[in-house]
Design an enzyme around this catalytic site. Structure first.
Site, PDB file in Angstrom:
ATOM      1  CB  ILE A  13      -0.973  -0.001   1.199  1.00 16.84           C
ATOM      2  CG1 ILE A  13      -1.789  -1.305   1.203  1.00 16.84           C
ATOM      3  CG2 ILE A  13      -1.915   1.191   1.128  1.00 16.84           C
ATOM      4  CD1 ILE A  13      -2.737  -1.446   2.377  1.00 16.84           C
ATOM      5  CD  GLU A  81       6.859  -8.282   9.962  1.00 22.01           C
ATOM      6  OE1 GLU A  81       6.190  -9.115   9.314  1.00 22.01           O
ATOM      7  OE2 GLU A  81       8.051  -8.021   9.689  1.00 22.01           O
ATOM      8  CB  THR A 121      -6.251  -2.919   9.743  1.00 22.23           C
ATOM      9  OG1 THR A 121      -7.149  -3.955   9.380  1.00 22.23           O
ATOM     10  CG2 THR A 121      -5.733  -3.245  11.151  1.00 22.23           C
ATOM     11  CG  ASP A 122     -11.420  -3.798   8.277  1.00 22.14           C
ATOM     12  OD1 ASP A 122     -10.354  -4.441   8.393  1.00 22.14           O
ATOM     13  OD2 ASP A 122     -12.261  -4.039   7.386  1.00 22.14           O
ATOM     14  CD  GLU A 123      -7.278  -8.061   9.910  1.00 21.83           C
ATOM     15  OE1 GLU A 123      -6.712  -8.660  10.831  1.00 21.83           O
ATOM     16  OE2 GLU A 123      -7.050  -8.281   8.710  1.00 21.83           O
ATOM     17  CE1 TYR A 148      -1.363  -6.113  10.563  1.00 19.81           C
ATOM     18  CE2 TYR A 148      -3.634  -6.876  10.387  1.00 19.81           C
ATOM     19  CZ  TYR A 148      -2.653  -5.960  10.073  1.00 19.81           C
ATOM     20  OH  TYR A 148      -2.946  -4.875   9.281  1.00 19.81           O
ATOM     21  CE  LYS A 152      -1.760  -1.480  11.575  1.00 16.47           C
ATOM     22  NZ  LYS A 152      -0.680  -0.642  10.943  1.00 16.47           N
ATOM     23  CD  GLN A 192      -6.321 -18.202  -3.308  1.00 18.18           C
ATOM     24  OE1 GLN A 192      -5.949 -19.260  -3.820  1.00 18.18           O
ATOM     25  NE2 GLN A 192      -6.233 -17.977  -2.008  1.00 18.18           N
TER      26      GLN A 192
HETATM   27  P1  NAD Z   1       3.172  -4.951   3.340  1.00 15.21           P
HETATM   28  O1  NAD Z   1       3.531  -6.107   4.223  1.00 15.21           O
HETATM   29  O2  NAD Z   1       2.974  -5.178   1.891  1.00 15.21           O
HETATM   30  O3  NAD Z   1       4.294  -3.812   3.487  1.00 15.21           O
HETATM   31  C1  NAD Z   1       4.874  -3.470   4.706  1.00 15.21           C
HETATM   32  C2  NAD Z   1       6.176  -2.711   4.433  1.00 15.21           C
HETATM   33  O4  NAD Z   1       6.719  -2.284   5.695  1.00 15.21           O
HETATM   34  C3  NAD Z   1       7.245  -3.559   3.739  1.00 15.21           C
HETATM   35  O5  NAD Z   1       7.818  -2.840   2.679  1.00 15.21           O
HETATM   36  C4  NAD Z   1       8.263  -3.814   4.846  1.00 15.21           C
HETATM   37  O6  NAD Z   1       9.603  -3.954   4.359  1.00 15.21           O
HETATM   38  C5  NAD Z   1       8.108  -2.563   5.707  1.00 15.21           C
HETATM   39  N1  NAD Z   1       8.534  -2.775   7.097  1.00 15.21           N
HETATM   40  C6  NAD Z   1       8.186  -3.809   7.914  1.00 15.21           C
HETATM   41  N2  NAD Z   1       8.798  -3.664   9.101  1.00 15.21           N
HETATM   42  C7  NAD Z   1       9.521  -2.514   9.044  1.00 15.21           C
HETATM   43  C8  NAD Z   1      10.348  -1.829   9.970  1.00 15.21           C
HETATM   44  N3  NAD Z   1      10.561  -2.306  11.206  1.00 15.21           N
HETATM   45  N4  NAD Z   1      10.926  -0.664   9.590  1.00 15.21           N
HETATM   46  C9  NAD Z   1      10.718  -0.173   8.340  1.00 15.21           C
HETATM   47  N5  NAD Z   1       9.962  -0.791   7.410  1.00 15.21           N
HETATM   48  C10 NAD Z   1       9.360  -1.943   7.763  1.00 15.21           C
HETATM   49  O7  NAD Z   1       1.889  -4.307   4.019  1.00 15.21           O
HETATM   50  P2  NAD Z   1       0.653  -3.534   3.362  1.00 15.21           P
HETATM   51  O8  NAD Z   1      -0.394  -4.515   3.034  1.00 15.21           O
HETATM   52  O9  NAD Z   1       1.155  -2.587   2.337  1.00 15.21           O
HETATM   53  O10 NAD Z   1       0.130  -2.702   4.642  1.00 15.21           O
HETATM   54  C11 NAD Z   1       0.605  -1.394   4.884  1.00 15.21           C
HETATM   55  C12 NAD Z   1      -0.142  -0.807   6.065  1.00 15.21           C
HETATM   56  O11 NAD Z   1      -1.532  -0.770   5.791  1.00 15.21           O
HETATM   57  C13 NAD Z   1       0.008  -1.606   7.359  1.00 15.21           C
HETATM   58  O12 NAD Z   1       0.117  -0.702   8.420  1.00 15.21           O
HETATM   59  C14 NAD Z   1      -1.283  -2.410   7.448  1.00 15.21           C
HETATM   60  O13 NAD Z   1      -1.601  -2.690   8.786  1.00 15.21           O
HETATM   61  C15 NAD Z   1      -2.249  -1.427   6.841  1.00 15.21           C
HETATM   62  N6  NAD Z   1      -3.464  -2.009   6.228  1.00 15.21           N
HETATM   63  C16 NAD Z   1      -3.353  -2.977   5.276  1.00 15.21           C
HETATM   64  C17 NAD Z   1      -4.487  -3.475   4.650  1.00 15.21           C
HETATM   65  C18 NAD Z   1      -4.414  -4.517   3.569  1.00 15.21           C
HETATM   66  O14 NAD Z   1      -5.439  -4.954   3.065  1.00 15.21           O
HETATM   67  N7  NAD Z   1      -3.229  -4.951   3.125  1.00 15.21           N
HETATM   68  C19 NAD Z   1      -5.741  -2.989   5.035  1.00 15.21           C
HETATM   69  C20 NAD Z   1      -5.826  -2.001   6.018  1.00 15.21           C
HETATM   70  C21 NAD Z   1      -4.673  -1.507   6.599  1.00 15.21           C
HETATM   71  O1  TDX Z   2      -4.859 -18.749   0.772  1.00 19.11           O
HETATM   72  C1  TDX Z   2      -5.705 -18.132   1.423  1.00 19.11           C
HETATM   73  N1  TDX Z   2      -6.988 -18.603   1.484  1.00 19.11           N
HETATM   74  C2  TDX Z   2      -7.979 -17.981   2.178  1.00 19.11           C
HETATM   75  O2  TDX Z   2      -9.121 -18.459   2.193  1.00 19.11           O
HETATM   76  C3  TDX Z   2      -5.390 -16.889   2.122  1.00 19.11           C
HETATM   77  C4  TDX Z   2      -3.997 -16.328   2.084  1.00 19.11           C
HETATM   78  C5  TDX Z   2      -6.421 -16.259   2.805  1.00 19.11           C
HETATM   79  N2  TDX Z   2      -7.665 -16.784   2.844  1.00 19.11           N
HETATM   80  C6  TDX Z   2      -8.749 -16.042   3.521  1.00 19.11           C
HETATM   81  C7  TDX Z   2      -8.456 -15.520   4.899  1.00 19.11           C
HETATM   82  C8  TDX Z   2      -9.308 -14.263   4.951  1.00 19.11           C
HETATM   83  O3  TDX Z   2     -10.634 -14.588   5.293  1.00 19.11           O
HETATM   84  O4  TDX Z   2      -8.984 -14.875   2.711  1.00 19.11           O
HETATM   85  C9  TDX Z   2      -9.288 -13.740   3.521  1.00 19.11           C
HETATM   86  C10 TDX Z   2      -8.260 -12.643   3.279  1.00 19.11           C
HETATM   87  O5  TDX Z   2      -7.025 -13.096   3.801  1.00 19.11           O
HETATM   88  P1  TDX Z   2      -5.703 -12.162   3.808  1.00 19.11           P
HETATM   89  O6  TDX Z   2      -5.385 -11.725   2.431  1.00 19.11           O
HETATM   90  O7  TDX Z   2      -4.661 -12.871   4.599  1.00 19.11           O
HETATM   91  O8  TDX Z   2      -6.241 -10.846   4.550  1.00 19.11           O
HETATM   92  P2  TDX Z   2      -6.838 -10.576   6.021  1.00 19.11           P
HETATM   93  O9  TDX Z   2      -6.403 -11.581   7.003  1.00 19.11           O
HETATM   94  O10 TDX Z   2      -8.303 -10.325   5.850  1.00 19.11           O
HETATM   95  O11 TDX Z   2      -6.075  -9.203   6.362  1.00 19.11           O
HETATM   96  C11 TDX Z   2      -5.864  -8.204   5.325  1.00 19.11           C
HETATM   97  O12 TDX Z   2      -6.782  -7.143   5.453  1.00 19.11           O
HETATM   98  C12 TDX Z   2      -6.657  -6.326   6.585  1.00 19.11           C
HETATM   99  C13 TDX Z   2      -4.435  -7.660   5.391  1.00 19.11           C
HETATM  100  O13 TDX Z   2      -3.512  -8.745   5.261  1.00 19.11           O
HETATM  101  C14 TDX Z   2      -4.204  -6.905   6.674  1.00 19.11           C
HETATM  102  O14 TDX Z   2      -2.910  -6.318   6.658  1.00 19.11           O
HETATM  103  C15 TDX Z   2      -5.238  -5.810   6.770  1.00 19.11           C
HETATM  104  O15 TDX Z   2      -5.128  -5.188   8.015  1.00 19.11           O
END
Ligand code: NAD
Ligand code: TDX
Length: 332
Positions: A13, A81, A121-123, A148, A152, A192
Site C-alpha cells: 500500500i 508486519e 486496519t478495520d481488524e 497482528y 495494530k 489465488q
Molecule cells: P506490506 O507487508 O505489503 O508492506 C509493509 C512494508 O513495511 C514492507 O515494505 C516492509 O519492508 C516494511 N517494514 C516492515 N517492518 C519494518 C520496519 N521495522 N521498519 C521499516 N519498514 C518496515 O503491508 P501492506 O499490506 O502494504 O500494509 C501497509 C499498512 O496498511 C500496514 O500498516 C497495514 O496494517 C495497513 N493495512 C493494510 C491493509 C491490507 O489490506 N493490506 C488494510 C488495512 C490496513
Molecule cells: O490462501 C488463502 N486462502 C484464504 O481463504 C489466504 C492467504 C487467505 N484466505 C482467507 C483468509 C481471509 O478470510 O482470505 C481472507 C483474506 O485473507 P488475507 O489476504 O490474509 O487478509 P486478512 O487476514 O483479511 O487481512 C488483510 O486485510 C486487513 C491484510 O492482510 C491486513 O494487513 C489488513 O489489516
C-alpha cells in the site's frame, strides 16, 4: 508542496501511495523501509528520483527516525508486519515493528511537532456475525482477534494517547481489505491469481464463507490524502468502499475471469481464530471530507489486477516458492 515521509513505502500500500502522490500532487516523498521479506525496491521502479527518495532503515531505530521526521512536513506511517498468518506462527516481529516502531515514530513527531498520519486496519474492531446488518463505525469498540490485529490496535491507542496527552498533530485511518498491483503473493487475492497462473488450484480456508470488504488500493490512497489534507486533528476515519464479498465468491470470480471452472479450488485448513466478517461504514469520510471511491465495480478492478499479475511475473516470481512452502508446512 509538502515533504512527506512514507514509512513502509516499499510494500504494497505504501508504494501505491507514493505512486499516487507522484501522479496527483506536487509533493516529494522520502520512503523509509527496512526491506523485510515484504518490502521490495523494484516496487518503486519507474518513479522519478527527483520526487521519490529511498532510505533503507528500521522504524524502531530512533536515530534514523529522528532525522527523517525532523526534515519532513508530514509522516504517513504504513510500515508494519501485515500478515495475520505470520503473526500466528511468530508474533515477535509484530510486537517490535507495530508497537515499538509506532512509538518511535510518534515520539519523533512529538519532538519536532511534525504532522503525523497513522495507517491502520478495520481488524482492530474484531469481527461481525455473517447475518448482522451492522457495520463498523468510528465508535465501534476495539476487540482485536489476532497477534497482528492486536498490535495494530495497540499502535492506534498509542497515537490516540499521544494526541490527548502531548497534543500530537495526528489523524488516523482504518481501512478494509485492499487489492491491486504489487500485493505480496502471501495475501488472498494474489495467492489465488498466481496459483492459477502456475497451474495450481486456489486454496480456500475452511468453508470459504468468511466475508472481507474489498477496496482498490488507489481508493485507499485517495482517502488517505483526503484525511491528510482535510481531516480533523485527533480524528479517526474509517475507509471502505461497500465491497463486502465472501472468499468463495472471490475465488469463483477469479476462476471465471481466468477461464477456469468455478469449482476448480481446494479447501485447506482454516486459520486459527479466523475473523468471520469485516464491513465498513465510511459515512464520516464521505460526508465530512467529500470522498468517493473510483473503483465501484469489483469485477473490473479484479480483472485489471489479474492482468497486472500476468504482465509482472518478474516481480512476484521470486517470492512465490518460499510463500507456498510455508503454507504447505501448515496444511494451507
Ligand atoms: P506490506 O507487508 O505489503 O508492506 C509493509 C512494508 O513495511 C514492507 O515494505 C516492509 O519492508 C516494511 N517494514 C516492515 N517492518 C519494518 C520496519 N521495522 N521498519 C521499516 N519498514 C518496515 O503491508 P501492506 O499490506 O502494504 O500494509 C501497509 C499498512 O496498511 C500496514 O500498516 C497495514 O496494517 C495497513 N493495512 C493494510 C491493509 C491490507 O489490506 N493490506 C488494510 C488495512 C490496513
Ligand atoms: O490462501 C488463502 N486462502 C484464504 O481463504 C489466504 C492467504 C487467505 N484466505 C482467507 C483468509 C481471509 O478470510 O482470505 C481472507 C483474506 O485473507 P488475507 O489476504 O490474509 O487478509 P486478512 O487476514 O483479511 O487481512 C488483510 O486485510 C486487513 C491484510 O492482510 C491486513 O494487513 C489488513 O489489516
Amino acid at each position: 508542496m509538502s515533504k512527506l515521509l512514507v514509512t513502509g513505502g516499499a510494500g504494497f500500500i505504501g508504494s501505491n501511495f507514493a505512486r499516487y502522490l507522484v501522479e496527483h500532487t506536487e509533493d516529494t516523498v522520502t520512503v523509509l523501509d527496512k526491506l523485510t521479506y515484504a518490502g521490495d525496491l523494484t516496487t518503486l521502479e519507474g518513479l522519478p528520483p527527483s520526487r521519490v527518495m529511498f532510505v533503507q532503515g528500521d522504524i524502531c531505530d530512533a536515530a534514523t527516525v529522528d532525522g527523517l521526521v525532523r526534515d519532513s512536513d508530514v509522516v504517513v506511517h504504513f510500515a508494519a508486519e501485515s500478515h495475520n498468518d505470520n503473526s500466528l506462527s511468530d508474533p515477535s516481529p509484530f510486537i517490535q515493528t507495530n508497537l515499538i516502531g509506532t512509538y518511535t515514530l510518534i515520539e519523533a513527531a512529538r519532538r519536532h511537532e511534525t504532522r503525523y498520519h497513522h495507517i491502520s486496519t478495520d481488524e482492530v474492531y474484531g469481527d461481525l456475525k455473517l447475518d448482522d446488518p451492522a457495520r463498523f463505525t468510528e465508535e465501534t469498540p476495539y476487540n482485536p482477534s489476532s497477534p497482528y490485529s492486536s498490535t495494530k490496535a495497540g499502535s492506534d491507542l498509542l497515537v490516540r494517547a499521544w494526541v490527548r496527552s502531548f497534543d500530537l498533530q495526528a489523524t488516523l485511518s482504518n481501512c478494509s481489505n485492499n487489492y491491486g498491483p504489487y500485493q505480496h503473493v502471501e495475501k488472498f487475492i494474489p495467492r489465488q491469481i498466481t496459483n492459477i497462473l502456475d497451474g495450481e488450484r486456489p486454496k480456500l480456508y475452511g468453508a470459504g464463507l468468511n466475508v472481507r470488504d474489498w477496496i482498490h488500493v488507489d481508493d485507499h490512497s485517495s482517502a488517505v490524502l483526503a484525511v491528510i489534507e482535510r481531516g480533523r486533528i485527533g480524528e479517526t476515519y474509517l475507509i471502505g468502499a461497500d465491497g463486502e464479498k465472501n472468499n468463495l465468491e472471490v475465488v469463483e470470480t477469479i476462476l471465471r475471469l481466468m477461464g477456469r471452472p468455478a469449482n476448480d479450488y481446494d479447501h485447506v485448513n482454516d486459520r486459527a481464530g479466523h475473523d468471520l466478517r469485516y464491513g465498513i461504514d465510511a459515512t464520516r469520510l464521505r460526508r465530512e471530507l467529500d470522498w468517493q471511491p473510483v473503483y465501484r465495480d469489483f469485477e473490473s478492478g479484479l480483472a485489471q489486477t489479474i492482468d497486472w499479475y500476468r504482465a509482472n511475473e518478474a516481480w512476484w516470481r521470486p517470492k512465490k516458492a518460499a510463500t507456498e512452502a510455508k503454507y504447505a508446512s501448515v496444511g494451507q
